[in-house]
Motif scaffolding. Structure first.
Motif, PDB file in Angstrom:
ATOM      1  N   ASN A 232      -4.889  18.732  65.192  1.00 10.77           N
ATOM      2  CA  ASN A 232      -6.088  19.557  65.349  1.00 10.77           C
ATOM      3  C   ASN A 232      -7.372  18.847  64.957  1.00 10.77           C
ATOM      4  O   ASN A 232      -8.450  19.272  65.355  1.00 10.77           O
ATOM      5  N   VAL A 233      -7.265  17.798  64.140  1.00  8.96           N
ATOM      6  CA  VAL A 233      -8.471  17.154  63.642  1.00  8.96           C
ATOM      7  C   VAL A 233      -8.514  15.696  64.062  1.00  8.96           C
ATOM      8  O   VAL A 233      -7.486  15.038  64.234  1.00  8.96           O
ATOM      9  N   ARG A 234      -9.744  15.235  64.213  1.00 11.87           N
ATOM     10  CA  ARG A 234     -10.016  13.830  64.504  1.00 11.87           C
ATOM     11  C   ARG A 234     -10.579  13.221  63.231  1.00 11.87           C
ATOM     12  O   ARG A 234     -11.614  13.693  62.729  1.00 11.87           O
ATOM     13  N   LEU A 235      -9.914  12.224  62.714  1.00 11.03           N
ATOM     14  CA  LEU A 235     -10.348  11.617  61.460  1.00 11.03           C
ATOM     15  C   LEU A 235     -11.372  10.528  61.749  1.00 11.03           C
ATOM     16  O   LEU A 235     -11.114   9.612  62.536  1.00 11.03           O
ATOM     17  N   VAL A 236     -12.537  10.656  61.115  1.00 10.27           N
ATOM     18  CA  VAL A 236     -13.625   9.705  61.304  1.00 10.27           C
ATOM     19  C   VAL A 236     -14.021   9.148  59.942  1.00 10.27           C
ATOM     20  O   VAL A 236     -14.344   9.897  59.026  1.00 10.27           O
ATOM     21  N   GLN A 237     -13.956   7.831  59.821  1.00 16.11           N
ATOM     22  CA  GLN A 237     -14.282   7.181  58.555  1.00 16.11           C
ATOM     23  C   GLN A 237     -15.778   6.998  58.411  1.00 16.11           C
ATOM     24  O   GLN A 237     -16.462   6.556  59.330  1.00 16.11           O
ATOM     25  N   GLY A 238     -16.268   7.348  57.233  1.00 16.89           N
ATOM     26  CA  GLY A 238     -17.664   7.101  56.888  1.00 16.89           C
ATOM     27  C   GLY A 238     -17.736   6.358  55.574  1.00 16.89           C
ATOM     28  O   GLY A 238     -17.128   6.775  54.589  1.00 16.89           O
ATOM     29  N   SER A 239     -18.441   5.240  55.552  1.00 16.24           N
ATOM     30  CA  SER A 239     -18.527   4.412  54.344  1.00 16.24           C
ATOM     31  C   SER A 239     -19.980   4.239  53.918  1.00 16.24           C
ATOM     32  O   SER A 239     -20.899   4.308  54.735  1.00 16.24           O
ATOM     33  N   ARG A 324     -13.772  12.050  57.390  1.00 11.95           N
ATOM     34  CA  ARG A 324     -14.217  13.385  57.776  1.00 11.95           C
ATOM     35  C   ARG A 324     -13.239  13.979  58.787  1.00 11.95           C
ATOM     36  O   ARG A 324     -12.913  13.333  59.788  1.00 11.95           O
ATOM     37  N   PRO A 325     -12.763  15.185  58.541  1.00 19.43           N
ATOM     38  CA  PRO A 325     -11.811  15.812  59.461  1.00 19.43           C
ATOM     39  C   PRO A 325     -12.533  16.644  60.511  1.00 19.43           C
ATOM     40  O   PRO A 325     -12.708  17.852  60.355  1.00 19.43           O
ATOM     41  N   LEU A 326     -12.984  16.019  61.565  1.00 22.50           N
ATOM     42  CA  LEU A 326     -13.714  16.732  62.604  1.00 22.50           C
ATOM     43  C   LEU A 326     -12.737  17.431  63.545  1.00 22.50           C
ATOM     44  O   LEU A 326     -11.667  16.894  63.850  1.00 22.50           O
ATOM     45  N   PHE A 327     -13.102  18.617  63.972  1.00 23.07           N
ATOM     46  CA  PHE A 327     -12.255  19.300  64.948  1.00 23.07           C
ATOM     47  C   PHE A 327     -12.188  18.441  66.209  1.00 23.07           C
ATOM     48  O   PHE A 327     -13.207  17.981  66.718  1.00 23.07           O
ATOM     49  N   ASP A 328     -10.985  18.196  66.696  1.00 26.59           N
ATOM     50  CA  ASP A 328     -10.796  17.290  67.824  1.00 26.59           C
ATOM     51  C   ASP A 328     -11.179  17.990  69.128  1.00 26.59           C
ATOM     52  O   ASP A 328     -10.402  18.758  69.697  1.00 26.59           O
ATOM     53  N   ASP A 329     -12.403  17.704  69.582  1.00 25.92           N
ATOM     54  CA  ASP A 329     -12.903  18.329  70.811  1.00 25.92           C
ATOM     55  C   ASP A 329     -12.822  17.388  72.003  1.00 25.92           C
ATOM     56  O   ASP A 329     -13.372  17.675  73.071  1.00 25.92           O
ATOM     57  N   GLY A 330     -12.162  16.238  71.808  1.00 27.70           N
ATOM     58  CA  GLY A 330     -11.958  15.315  72.920  1.00 27.70           C
ATOM     59  C   GLY A 330     -13.112  14.386  73.201  1.00 27.70           C
ATOM     60  O   GLY A 330     -13.117  13.699  74.224  1.00 27.70           O
ATOM     61  N   ALA A 337     -18.321  13.410  68.312  1.00 27.51           N
ATOM     62  CA  ALA A 337     -17.416  14.527  68.035  1.00 27.51           C
ATOM     63  C   ALA A 337     -18.174  15.621  67.288  1.00 27.51           C
ATOM     64  O   ALA A 337     -19.040  15.346  66.449  1.00 27.51           O
ATOM     65  N   THR A 338     -17.847  16.868  67.570  1.00 24.26           N
ATOM     66  CA  THR A 338     -18.573  17.978  66.971  1.00 24.26           C
ATOM     67  C   THR A 338     -18.440  17.999  65.452  1.00 24.26           C
ATOM     68  O   THR A 338     -17.386  17.705  64.892  1.00 24.26           O
TER      69      THR A 338
END
Length: 503
Positions: A232-239, A324-330, A337-338
């Motif tokens: 359900n989530v898209r993981l996006v790394q922020g540093s 960051r666990p962003l909702f995976d909107d494709g 990503a939203t």
């Protein structure tokens, strides 16, 4: 053996969303348990850029509802926690031939000023960087800038203050308690937690489960609930990187990069500058996230495009990274990503309900909690009514412009405090600082000095009132004194804590 008591709500996750939901629910009269497998805010919620903001760049992706809600929340949260949130002006230099023309940026800032009911924060203005102090640190080709308002937050403190207030209002708060199993049993859930400190297990029962585990939300569904297909989530790394102070004023910078991404350079803990963030997809376990060499060079190079004095990897005194666990909107790119949140309820006719929380950001956590309580009311019945908009987090019961007065009052109460020490205590604890120091009549009563402005009386407060266990909890989440302590001083604190935990 007696059965565990039946609670209304069991919340999984001690980040900002989990703690915000637990606080709101407890304040409405629900019986609540919250379990966090590590320390509060040890994941995403302490790894952000630490802004209370509308998200100026989200306007490019037409996220108008999210931006409007976030803009409206800025002053609500500021009034709720003026000790850990305060206003900040951002300088956005305009580059000739840049990725966004000046007229487009100004249009975005016009919307930013008017979408969210701004009352106390000052409006956008135009700067001549040849005359303004903000231009002194920048390369001479930057001649003009826009300056606008947003807010700064001590993110980890805001999380733990929500947990504290939830407990004050009756919630049971469990730190270092991993949910290893959550199974439906007729009309309720049976949840097993395992202590990550001593391995002991506990069984809990609840009418409803809220899965607010952030980057681990799918892992909870797969591991504790046996759903191996959860995605359900898209993981996006922020540093982010921290360097010695790069400018002498109290404003931040918003830098636009040629790849369409943006970074901030923000005053940090008096003597430092925080630079971030990155945006890249992350495929591994969130617990293993670390800043990469590629990200280090990206942030150094991006900031050096603007600052007169280049920033080099050798200048970095600390860095942090989170997922960051962003909702995976494709979306095809991580930065597209939203950032909006999605709440999904599962309420089978023959089983107990589950609410999954996907996405979200610091600025909108209170509204997310209100929306979650609406969902909860629909499936297990309503209790109370929305109440958090006019509330205060612990220690935040003073006017938004009253921090200076609070510092003076604390120094009158404890005249042995240096001003810098008093300012930090107010910024961490607000009016609770007097309670923290209630037994101290002289400097000697502060107890052992661990380095920086960290003394035993504060460490004891953090152990007794804020679930602190390790030096990392204290130095990097409850305070940022890790920036000021030597390795030997850190070792002394670790030895003290080890003895305190064993007592």
């Amino acid at each position: 053996m007696a059965r565990a008591p039946l609670f209304d709500i069991f919340v999984i996750g001690g980040g900002i969303n989990g703690c915000g939901i637990a606080r709101d629910a407890a304040g409405r009269g629900y019986s609540v348990v919250l379990a966090e497998m590590n320390d509060f805010a040890s994941g995403t919620s302490s790894g952000a850029t630490k802004l209370i903001h509308g998200g100026l760049r989200y306007l490019e992706h037409y996220e108008f509802r999210l931006v409007r809600e976030a803009l409206m929340e800025r002053e609500v949260l500021w009034a709720m926690a003026p000790h850990v949130i305060w206003p900040l002006r951002f300088v956005l230099p305009i580059q000739k031939g840049g990725v966004r023309p000046a007229w487009l940026v100004r249009l975005g800032l016009f919307l930013y000023d008017h979408l969210g009911g701004r009352k106390l924060l000052p409006a956008t203005r135009t700067l001549n960087l040849a005359r303004d102090e903000a231009g002194r640190s920048l390369k001479p080709e930057f001649r003009r800038a826009f300056e606008y308002s947003d807010g700064w937050v001590d993110d980890a403190r805001m999380v733990v203050l929500n947990a504290r207030d939830a407990q004050i209002r009756g919630a049971t708060i469990l730190s270092r308690a991993k949910v290893v199993s959550a199974q439906r049993e007729a009309d309720h859930w049976v949840i097993t937690t395992k202590s990550t400190r001593d391995g002991s297990t506990e069984t809990h029962r609840a009418r409803m489960v809220v899965n607010a585990a952030g980057p681990w939300v799918d892992q909870v569904l797969a591991g504790a609930m046996g759903r191996n297909n959860a995605h359900n989530v898209r993981l996006v790394q922020g540093s982010h990187i921290i360097v010695r102070k790069k400018f002498n004023h109290d404003r931040a910078y918003f830098f636009q990069n040629p790849d369409n991404r943006i970074i901030f350079a923000i005053p940090y803990e008096g003597d430092f500058t925080l630079i971030g963030t990155t945006d890249r997809d992350f495929k591994d376990d969130p617990k293993d996230v670390r800043i990469s060499e590629e990200e280090v060079h990206y942030l150094c190079d991006a900031a050096s495009d603007y600052f007169k004095e280049p920033i080099l990897p050798a200048d970095i005194v600390w860095s942090y990274s989170a997922v960051r666990p962003l909702f995976d909107d494709g979306a095809s790119k991580a930065q597209e990503a939203t950032r909006d949140y999605v709440l999904k309820v599962e309420a089978p006719e023959d089983g107990a309900p589950l609410l999954n929380v996907f996405g979200g950001k610091l600025t909108t956590y209170r509204r997310l909690a209100e929306h979650a309580l609406e969902k909860i009311a629909e499936v297990i019945g309503a209790k109370g009514s929305p109440w958090t908009a006019g509330s205060h987090l612990p220690g935040g019961d003073f006017p938004v412009t009253g921090a200076g007065k609070a510092v003076s009052e604390l120094m009158s109460h404890a005249p042995f405090l240096a001003r810098g020490h008093a300012e930090r205590l107010i910024r961490c604890y607000g009016t609770d600082a007097r309670t923290l120091l209630s037994s101290a009549k002289t400097a000697e009563d502060l107890g052992r000095h661990f380095g920086g402005t960290l003394y035993e009386v504060e460490v004891r407060w953090l152990i007794d009132r804020e679930w602190a266990v390790s030096a990392e909890d204290i130095l990097w989440r409850r305070t940022k004194q890790g920036l000021f302590l030597t390795p030997d001083e850190v070792g002394g604190l670790e030895d003290y804590l080890q003895a305190a935990m064993a007592a």
